[in-house]
Structures are given as structure tokens and as C-alpha cells.
Design a protein around this motif. Structure first.
Motif, mmCIF file in Angstrom:
data_model
loop_
_atom_site.group_PDB
_atom_site.id
_atom_site.type_symbol
_atom_site.label_atom_id
_atom_site.label_comp_id
_atom_site.label_asym_id
_atom_site.label_seq_id
_atom_site.Cartn_x
_atom_site.Cartn_y
_atom_site.Cartn_z
ATOM 1 N N GLY A 103 1.000 -1.323 0.162
ATOM 2 C CA GLY A 103 -0.033 0.104 -0.059
ATOM 3 C C GLY A 103 0.712 1.313 -0.243
ATOM 4 N N GLN A 104 2.105 1.230 0.738
ATOM 5 C CA GLN A 104 2.807 2.671 0.883
ATOM 6 C C GLN A 104 3.669 2.567 -0.374
ATOM 7 O OE1 GLN A 104 3.577 4.655 2.939
ATOM 8 N NE2 GLN A 104 5.297 5.617 2.218
ATOM 9 N N VAL A 105 3.860 1.469 -1.017
ATOM 10 C CA VAL A 105 4.672 1.612 -2.491
ATOM 11 C C VAL A 105 3.588 2.347 -3.506
ATOM 12 C CG1 VAL A 105 5.506 0.153 -4.588
ATOM 13 C CG2 VAL A 105 6.273 -0.185 -2.072
ATOM 14 N N ILE A 106 2.438 1.676 -3.463
ATOM 15 C CA ILE A 106 1.325 2.255 -4.356
ATOM 16 C C ILE A 106 0.975 3.597 -4.031
ATOM 17 C CG2 ILE A 106 -1.042 1.784 -5.112
ATOM 18 C CD1 ILE A 106 -0.748 -1.109 -4.666
ATOM 19 N N THR A 110 1.761 6.618 -6.741
ATOM 20 C CA THR A 110 0.449 7.658 -7.169
ATOM 21 C C THR A 110 0.848 9.006 -6.841
ATOM 22 O OG1 THR A 110 -0.968 5.980 -6.570
ATOM 23 C CG2 THR A 110 -1.943 8.049 -6.643
ATOM 24 N N ALA A 111 1.422 9.351 -5.654
ATOM 25 C CA ALA A 111 1.831 10.618 -5.500
ATOM 26 C C ALA A 111 3.090 11.086 -6.295
ATOM 27 C CB ALA A 111 2.318 10.817 -4.005
ATOM 28 N N MET A 112 3.926 10.516 -6.730
ATOM 29 C CA MET A 112 5.071 10.861 -7.651
ATOM 30 C C MET A 112 4.223 11.001 -9.174
ATOM 31 S SD MET A 112 8.312 11.300 -7.537
ATOM 32 C CE MET A 112 8.875 10.347 -6.163
ATOM 33 N N LEU A 113 3.630 10.041 -9.329
ATOM 34 C CA LEU A 113 3.150 10.398 -10.847
ATOM 35 C C LEU A 113 2.249 11.692 -10.971
ATOM 36 C CD1 LEU A 113 2.367 6.608 -11.740
ATOM 37 C CD2 LEU A 113 4.125 8.110 -12.728
ATOM 38 N N THR A 114 1.323 11.809 -9.560
ATOM 39 C CA THR A 114 0.617 12.967 -9.579
ATOM 40 C C THR A 114 1.466 14.104 -9.706
ATOM 41 O OG1 THR A 114 -1.279 11.865 -8.528
ATOM 42 C CG2 THR A 114 -1.149 14.105 -8.534
ATOM 43 N N SER A 115 2.454 14.218 -8.967
ATOM 44 C CA SER A 115 3.494 15.535 -8.952
ATOM 45 C C SER A 115 3.936 15.693 -10.469
ATOM 46 C CB SER A 115 4.505 15.356 -7.903
ATOM 47 O OG SER A 115 5.378 16.224 -8.060
ATOM 48 N N TRP A 116 4.389 14.534 -11.062
ATOM 49 C CA TRP A 116 5.014 14.550 -12.709
ATOM 50 C C TRP A 116 4.090 15.275 -13.316
ATOM 51 C CZ3 TRP A 116 3.278 11.682 -16.671
ATOM 52 C CH2 TRP A 116 3.916 11.872 -17.962
#
Length: 193
Positions: A103-106, A110-116
Motif C-alpha cells: 500500500g505504501q509503495v502504491i 501515485t503521489a510521484m506520478l501526480t506530482s509529475w
């Protein structure tokens, strides 16, 4: 193949702590850092981050960064690992921890892709990144072979980058690899013609 170690139950128990997982994710995101830098980034006290970094070190998740040796502050870097033992998911004692780590990895992904996405600013071109999805019908053995090949390719490029001097135009890239069975499979009689 990567020298990442396979995560066992004791290490999993040590890692599956919210702050420890956040520290590890932040080190992956930013690169080597001190306990004080991580404390500021995560809104924690440096005493807390120092303690949890030492626990992560004890179980092999972080190590001293050789690029910052000899200074007054201790610099940490993450050590790779793989969570591939299916018994951890089937053991009632470790199953919740496996779920927490995945869950932490996902969530981090998700946060990294959203920031991108938020920082694209309509700029298409050099260094933009790449998102790609392929769906294929594979046997378990074929999926494992594909995963092994892709991991070897990523490891080869990662090792080459670590062995060279950092070029002035280098920037950090995140590479994601997900090879997962779809939760909904069309039966042969349901498949589109």
C-alpha cells in the motif's frame, strides 16, 4: 540480476512502520540525506528520524552514503530489497504487513506520478518521461521471464549510472515496473471477436 536482498519476516516487521516506510521512500525520492534533512521534509523531529534510520540500518534497508563520508553529519542512502516470498502473504502474522508495504509503495507511486503530471506545464520534449501500458496474455512462466528480463535491463542501466561521475545535465528519474495479472480476465467465450 539485482543484488537486492529478499525481504524476510523479521525485516518485514521492522520495515512496516509508517515513519520507516516514509523515510525509505523519501531517500529513494531525493537521494542521500541526513536525519535532519529527512526530519524537515517529513515534519518529524530529528531524534525520531535518527532512531528510525538506525532501525532501518539494523535490518539492512539503509546504509551510510560513501559519497558523503567524513563529514560531521551522517548521510544515509536506501538499500534495495524485493518482497517476493509468497509465504509472507499467506502467513496471518505477516499478511497485514505485506499489505501495508505494498500500500505504501502504491501510494508513493501515485503521489510521484501526480506530482509529475502537475509539473508538466505543457512542456513536451527532452526529459518529459514516458508512460506506457501493454496488456498481453502470458503464462505464469512467460510473465516471470518477462519480469526477469526487464529487471536485468533496469539493473544494467542503474549499475552503469552508479559507476560513472554524475554529468552536469543528469537529473533523477524514477523507473516503475509493474507486471501484474489483471483482476478481471475475459473468458474465451466473452472475448471480443
Amino acid at each position: 540480476m539485482s543484488e537486492d536482498r529478499i525481504l524476510g519476516s523479521e525485516a518485514l516487521k521492522a520495515f512496516a512502520h509508517p515513519l520507516r516506510m516514509s523515510l525509505y521512500a523519501e531517500l529513494q525520492r531525493r537521494g542521500p540525506a541526513t536525519a535532519s534533512q529527512l526530519a524537515r521534509a517529513l515534519g518529524e523531529s530529528s531524534g525520531q528520524t535518527s532512531y528510525h534510520l538506525r532501525q532501518l540500518e539494523r535490518h539492512g534497508f539503509v546504509e551510510d552514503d560513501p559519497g558523503h563520508a567524513g563529514g560531521r553529519e551522517r548521510w544515509w542512502r536506501p538499500v534495495g530489497f524485493r518482497l517476493t516470498d509468497p509465504e509472507l502473504l499467506h502467513d496471518p502474522a505477516t499478511e497485514p504487513m505485506v499489505g501495508a508495504v505494498i500500500g505504501q509503495v502504491i501510494a508513493e507511486r501515485t503521489a510521484m506520478l501526480t506530482s509529475w503530471l502537475e509539473h508538466l506545464d505543457g512542456q513536451i520534449g527532452d526529459g518529459m518521461g514516458q508512460l506506457s501500458t501493454s496488456t498481453m496474455e502470458l503464462t505464469t512462466a512467460e510473465a516471470e521471464a518477462l519480469t526477469t528480463e526487464l529487471l536485468e535491463l533496469i539493473e544494467r542501466h542503474s549499475t552503469a549510472a552508479k559507476k560513472r561521475e554524475r554529468p552536469s545535465d543528469a537529473r533523477r528519474y524514477r523507473v516503475y515496473l509493474d507486471v501484474i495479472p489483471l483482476t478481471v480476465d475475459l473468458r474465451e467465450d466473452d472475448s471480443p471477436r
